[in-house]
Design a protein around this motif. Structure first.
Motif, PDB file in Angstrom:
ATOM      1  N   MET A   1       0.833  -1.202   0.000  1.00  0.00           N
ATOM      2  CA  MET A   1       0.000   0.000   0.000  1.00  0.00           C
ATOM      3  C   MET A   1       0.868   1.253   0.000  1.00  0.00           C
ATOM      4  N   SER A   6      14.451   3.053   1.530  1.00  0.00           N
ATOM      5  CA  SER A   6      15.595   3.157   2.427  1.00  0.00           C
ATOM      6  C   SER A   6      16.521   4.192   1.803  1.00  0.00           C
ATOM      7  N   TYR A  19      14.211   5.820   6.577  1.00  0.00           N
ATOM      8  CA  TYR A  19      13.205   5.404   5.605  1.00  0.00           C
ATOM      9  C   TYR A  19      12.327   6.604   5.282  1.00  0.00           C
ATOM     10  N   ARG A  21       8.608   7.109   3.775  1.00  0.00           N
ATOM     11  CA  ARG A  21       7.399   6.337   3.456  1.00  0.00           C
ATOM     12  C   ARG A  21       6.405   7.253   2.732  1.00  0.00           C
ATOM     13  N   ASN A  23       2.902   7.714   2.112  1.00  0.00           N
ATOM     14  CA  ASN A  23       1.684   7.179   2.724  1.00  0.00           C
ATOM     15  C   ASN A  23       0.592   8.244   2.631  1.00  0.00           C
ATOM     16  N   GLU A  27       6.375  10.542   4.987  1.00  0.00           N
ATOM     17  CA  GLU A  27       6.699  10.382   6.407  1.00  0.00           C
ATOM     18  C   GLU A  27       8.136   9.890   6.513  1.00  0.00           C
ATOM     19  N   ASP A  29      10.804   7.592   8.753  1.00  0.00           N
ATOM     20  CA  ASP A  29      10.828   6.536   9.763  1.00  0.00           C
ATOM     21  C   ASP A  29      12.293   6.237  10.071  1.00  0.00           C
ATOM     22  N   PHE A  30      12.532   5.689  11.224  1.00  0.00           N
ATOM     23  CA  PHE A  30      13.895   5.552  11.741  1.00  0.00           C
ATOM     24  C   PHE A  30      14.521   4.234  11.277  1.00  0.00           C
ATOM     25  N   ARG A  31      15.644   4.328  10.583  1.00  0.00           N
ATOM     26  CA  ARG A  31      16.323   3.111  10.114  1.00  0.00           C
ATOM     27  C   ARG A  31      17.435   2.791  11.119  1.00  0.00           C
ATOM     28  N   LYS A  40      18.989   7.520  14.197  1.00  0.00           N
ATOM     29  CA  LYS A  40      18.641   8.796  14.833  1.00  0.00           C
ATOM     30  C   LYS A  40      18.699   9.923  13.795  1.00  0.00           C
ATOM     31  N   LEU A  41      17.826  10.896  13.953  1.00  0.00           N
ATOM     32  CA  LEU A  41      17.759  12.003  13.005  1.00  0.00           C
ATOM     33  C   LEU A  41      17.755  13.327  13.748  1.00  0.00           C
ATOM     34  N   CYS A  42      18.317  14.345  13.103  1.00  0.00           N
ATOM     35  CA  CYS A  42      18.322  15.665  13.735  1.00  0.00           C
ATOM     36  C   CYS A  42      17.023  16.396  13.383  1.00  0.00           C
ATOM     37  N   ARG A  43      16.983  17.632  13.763  1.00  0.00           N
ATOM     38  CA  ARG A  43      15.800  18.466  13.503  1.00  0.00           C
ATOM     39  C   ARG A  43      15.496  18.556  11.999  1.00  0.00           C
ATOM     40  N   MET A  46      14.107  15.188  10.708  1.00  0.00           N
ATOM     41  CA  MET A  46      12.702  15.029  11.105  1.00  0.00           C
ATOM     42  C   MET A  46      11.774  15.885  10.243  1.00  0.00           C
TER      43      MET A  46
ATOM     44  N   ILE B  57       2.715  -1.704   5.503  1.00  0.00           N
ATOM     45  CA  ILE B  57       1.287  -2.012   5.545  1.00  0.00           C
ATOM     46  C   ILE B  57       0.950  -2.594   4.178  1.00  0.00           C
ATOM     47  N   ILE B 286      18.627  18.901  21.067  1.00  0.00           N
ATOM     48  CA  ILE B 286      18.733  19.774  19.887  1.00  0.00           C
ATOM     49  C   ILE B 286      17.350  20.114  19.313  1.00  0.00           C
ATOM     50  N   CYS B 288      14.879  18.311  18.168  1.00  0.00           N
ATOM     51  CA  CYS B 288      14.528  17.639  16.905  1.00  0.00           C
ATOM     52  C   CYS B 288      13.073  17.188  16.890  1.00  0.00           C
ATOM     53  N   VAL B 342      15.580   6.764  19.478  1.00  0.00           N
ATOM     54  CA  VAL B 342      15.713   7.709  18.366  1.00  0.00           C
ATOM     55  C   VAL B 342      16.354   9.033  18.760  1.00  0.00           C
ATOM     56  N   PRO B 344      18.809  11.753  19.001  1.00  0.00           N
ATOM     57  CA  PRO B 344      20.087  11.920  18.300  1.00  0.00           C
ATOM     58  C   PRO B 344      21.259  12.268  19.206  1.00  0.00           C
TER      59      PRO B 344
END
Lengths: 472, 384
Positions: A1, A6, A19, A21, A23, A27, A29-31, A40-43, A46, B57, B286, B288, B342, B344
């Protein structure tokens, strides 16, 4: 769907895996298995869906196909032969860069000023030190603001600190993670040894004399030095173009102003905030090939809309030299470059050239290829001190490089400065420069007394350091 | 079939039985739900390798049948993935996933009537990057050589491609800083009886060990889900033996006891310097927003108190964002560990949230995500 890709965050050259997505809306998503960032991602990461604003191929404001836009670009480029500049900061795959390099020939502008730096420093400037070596260092010296500019380095620094490392920060503001804070003007107080590891950055707005000075300091002490970079594939681009003539952003501005460049081709690069508007206005043709809409696509005469980075097939190389495969299948960027160049760029053969250049049989994100780290010779450096009473310092961060708005419409200043100006909480600060005046909110922080720090542009800047006058 | 009944079952499809964990019952039950149109979609993990899988999904039965099964080193949480999607969906869920789903339903972001939750017994999950390092440092094997993993009798066992098994006790691994994520160590929801159906290998005995799944039906929806899979010819079940039921209960009790011990070990009471402790832990933040975005109990969206009361230009020693989240999570934190995963800058956020939540939830006798009781702070009424 939902389609899930990646991919690697293009916010800087740290190489953060994630990731994306599709949708209904995009969006992130955290790999969590990604070796550079553990998911982990910074500002900026995100906020990545904001970067990928949809873009359409256009010729003179009319919507068209990628093929037609590329054909029109080819026509305009051949019509202005000898006065064309090809600009790419490094937000493209290695495979695309090889194709672009063939197209650009001697008119390649990567934005950084390699020409002003000794050739024997190129490898040091191009490929950094693995992050796990940073974590194992005994003394780390920062010439960056890790929190604002390269946030995913913070956890590596904290890990190093936990293992006993001393951290020295050379910056206009005290850093919470630093054991020692030295102001840039007092850099002579910095004590480096062979156990020191210097972390700084290299980008189109870098002051080459400062870069030379930091290289010199490291060389004299026998310290290691690593350069972080702001674009998704800066390292890949610099490695692959090590023998090519690359011109700086300043040269590009000069060339356009003197009329030597009439047509500018920007590949996944938006220079709107970096090149004065009057300079861009002198161009006869502005051609942009990109995967997302930004300020430059609104100004361009021709827009060639290829797929966004997360849908691409190809290789990126991060600051530590780690080769990473993008998880998409798209190659329309290469297709468009082929149409413009009048040839067909085959992904597989370009990919083979990339692997050959790196000396690897396959792209494996868990194994960093082995790079030569040749020493460099003597360097003459003449860094300029800050010679104004008060300066506004622009802290280039991912939002600023990509021209994306962030929640930072304020300046940081020192408590003593706030008291001297009798500033009260919630009030604004008047900032004047070259006849322009703005009013901004302020945040009190442990900043050097004659300095205002800002993570966004207010329109009064003249480079990274702007002399200003301030009042309440 | 009805609530409270227990079975031992397996997939009737040979390839799923071989590839899936513990006889492939969960995979087959989800595929049957999709094929027989009990649901429009199923959430599965699409396996990339032993340490990576993407939550997707899907409405494709084959994609469900080819999915990953359970992977201890893929600590995902599906509650946010299905929230606000208005899907008729079935999904596998660890205890913390189930708690997240139930909390989202209380906030009207998930309709439980349309959501079939297949609970998976869980002794804990591991961070993939930590797992790779652990394999090299503790097991002396290359991560690429790993073919499968299992937790059995307190040991974490990796099978390599050459067919060899490599086992180290979880206690030893955790002493060295490896093994399960911190939040999993003190989690006490080992068998998810808050799901529609609870599945796992604890209690499978005799010849069926490794080849079947022990199932406990927790709701009428759970009964329908299993009956549908049997009727569709995807699954076979039989009654468990008494020994199996007893073993399962014993494992549950032991694991819960260990969880409580870990909780006491991690959350040593603090008499002084609490404010400074929280301030220091948060000083590298930070802004985020990842901790909020990933939080399976948060349903506020982009505009919420924690973000609206916070301004990056404020110079407070502790941001309003964190202060509001501490308050919100005091009665709602389920301790899933996603926020710590998650972050950072590696702030141990779950530990910080639990410092408030442990006290509040114990005093209010409220366990979020275990039933439909509303969070106590929702029930507070202002009287003028």
């Amino acid at each position: 769907m939902a389609n899930v890709y990646s991919t690697i965050c293009p916010g800087c050259n740290f190489g953060c895996g994630l990731y994306v997505r599709e949708n209904g809306k995009l969006e992130v998503d955290f790999r969590k298995s990604s070796p550079a960032n553990a998911g982990k991602l910074c500002r900026f990461g995100m906020n990545l869906p904001r970067l990928y604003a949809p873009v359409k191929s256009m010729v003179d404001g009319k919507e068209t196909t990628l093929q037609e836009a590329a054909k029109e670009a080819a026509k305009r480029l051949s019509g202005s032969k000898g006065s064309v500049a090809f600009l790419s900061f490094g937000n493209i795959t290695c495979e695309e860069h090889l194709a672009f390099q063939k197209l650009a020939e001697s008119s390649l502008y990567s934005g950084v000023d390699f020409e002003a730096l000794p050739k024997d420093t190129y490898q040091t400037l191009s490929v950094g030190i693995p992050y796990d070596e940073i974590e194992a260092a005994k003394h780390i010296v920062l010439f960056i603001d890790p929190y604002e500019q390269y946030p995913l380095i913070v956890r590596r620094l904290l890990s190093a600190k936990k293992k006993g490392a001393k951290i020295t920060s050379v910056w206009w503001k005290d850093m919470p993670l630093a054991d020692e804070n030295i102001r840039p003007a007092d850099v002579s107080k910095l004590q480096l040894t062979k156990d020191s590891l210097v972390i700084t950055d290299f980008h189109p707005l870098s002051d080459v004399e400062q870069i030379k000075n930091v290289l010199l300091l490291a060389k004299n002490a026998g310290a290691r030095i690593t350069f972080l970079k702001p674009f998704a594939n800066s390292t890949g681009v610099y490695i692959l173009s090590k023998d090519a003539k690359q011109k700086s952003l300043a040269t590009l501005v000069e060339d356009i102003n003197k009329g030597a460049i009439k047509t500018l081709f920007c590949l996944e690069s938006d220079p709107v905030d970096l090149i004065p508007a009057e300079t861009l206005g002198k161009l006869t043709n502005l051609i942009v090939q990109t995967g997302s809409a930004s300020a430059i696509t609104a100004k361009a005469h021709v827009v060639i809309a290829h797929e966004p980075l997360y849908k691409k097939r190809g290789t990126l190389i991060n600051s530590e030299g780690r080769a990473q495969a993008l998880g998409g299948a798209g190659t329309s960027g290469l297709e468009a470059l082929g149409v413009i160049a009048g040839t067909k760029f085959e992904f597989d053969s370009l990919h083979e050239s990339v692997r050959k250049a790196l000396g690897i049989a396959a792209v494996d994100e868990f194994t960093i290829p082995k790079y030569d780290r040749p020493p460099y010779g003597a360097i003459q450096a003449a860094p300029k001190p800050i010679d104004t009473k008060t300066a506004l310092v622009s802290i280039y961060n991912p939002f600023l490089w990509f021209g994306l708005a962030d929640d930072n419409d304020f300046v940081e200043l020192n408590l003593n400065t706030a008291r001297a100006l009798k500033l009260i909480k919630g009030a604004t600060l008047k900032i004047k420069s070259n006849g322009s005046a703005i009013e901004k909110r302020f945040k009190v922080a442990p900043v050097q007394e004659n300095v205002l720090l800002a993570g966004r542009k207010f329109g009064i800047e003249k480079g990274m350091l702007t002399p200003v006058e301030i009042s309440r | 079939m009805q609530k409270g009944e227990m079975y031992v079952g397996w997939s009737t499809k040979e390839d799923v039985r071989k590839r899936g964990g513990s006889g492939g019952l969960v995979t087959s039950m989800l595929a049957a739900a999709l094929e027989k149109k009990m649901v429009d979609a199923v959430v599965v993990l699409k396996k990339i390798n032993e340490f990576e899988a993407v939550p997707v999904i899907t409405s494709d039965v084959n994609e469900v049948l080819n999915s990953a099964g359970s992977l201890h080193s893929v600590p995902s949480n599906f509650a946010k993935l299905i929230a606000n999607k208005n899907l008729k969906v079935a999904l596998p869920a660890k205890g913390c996933d189930v708690r997240g789903i139930i909390e989202q339903s209380k906030r009207n972001a998930i309709n439980l009537d349309n959501t079939f939750v297949v609970g998976l017994n869980c002794g804990g999950s591991m961070h993939p990057v930590v797992t790779r390092e652990m394999l090299e440092v503790m097991y002396k094997i290359k991560p690429e050589d790993v073919h499968g993993e299992e937790i059995e009798k307190g040991k974490l066992i990796f099978e390599t491609k050459d067919g060899k098994e490599h086992a180290i006790t979880i206690d030893e691994l955790e002493e060295k800083g490896y093994g399960r994520r911190e939040s999993c160590r003190y989690c006490t929801i080992k068998i998810p009886n808050n799901a529609d159906i609870a599945c796992g290998n604890w209690g499978v005995t005799g010849d069926l060990v490794g080849k079947a799944t022990f199932v406990e039906i927790n709701s009428e929806k759970g009964a329908r889900l299993l009956q549908n899979a049997i009727d569709a010819g995807y699954v076979q079940v039989q009654k468990p033996d008494e020994k199996g039921v007893a073993i399962r209960a014993k494992i549950k009790g032991t694991m819960e006891g260990l969880g409580k011990k870990w909780k006491d070990k991690v959350f040593v009471p603090m008499d002084n310097g609490r404010l400074e402790y929280f301030r220091k832990e948060l000083e590298h933040c930070i802004d985020c927003g990842a901790c909020k975005a990933v939080c399976p109990t948060c349903s506020c969206g982009d505009i919420s108190k924690c973000t609206e009361f916070h301004y990056r230009g404020d110079a407070y020693k502790m941001s309003m964002y964190h202060l509001v989240r501490f308050l919100h999570l005091a009665d709602s934190c389920i301790g899933c560990g996603q926020c710590s995963d998650v972050c950072p800058v590696d702030i141990p956020l779950t530990r910080l949230y639990r410092r408030f939540a442990n006290t509040v939830q114990e005093q209010l006798k409220y366990e979020p995500g275990m039933d439909q009781r509303k969070p106590p702070y929702f029930e507070a009424k202002l009287e003028v």
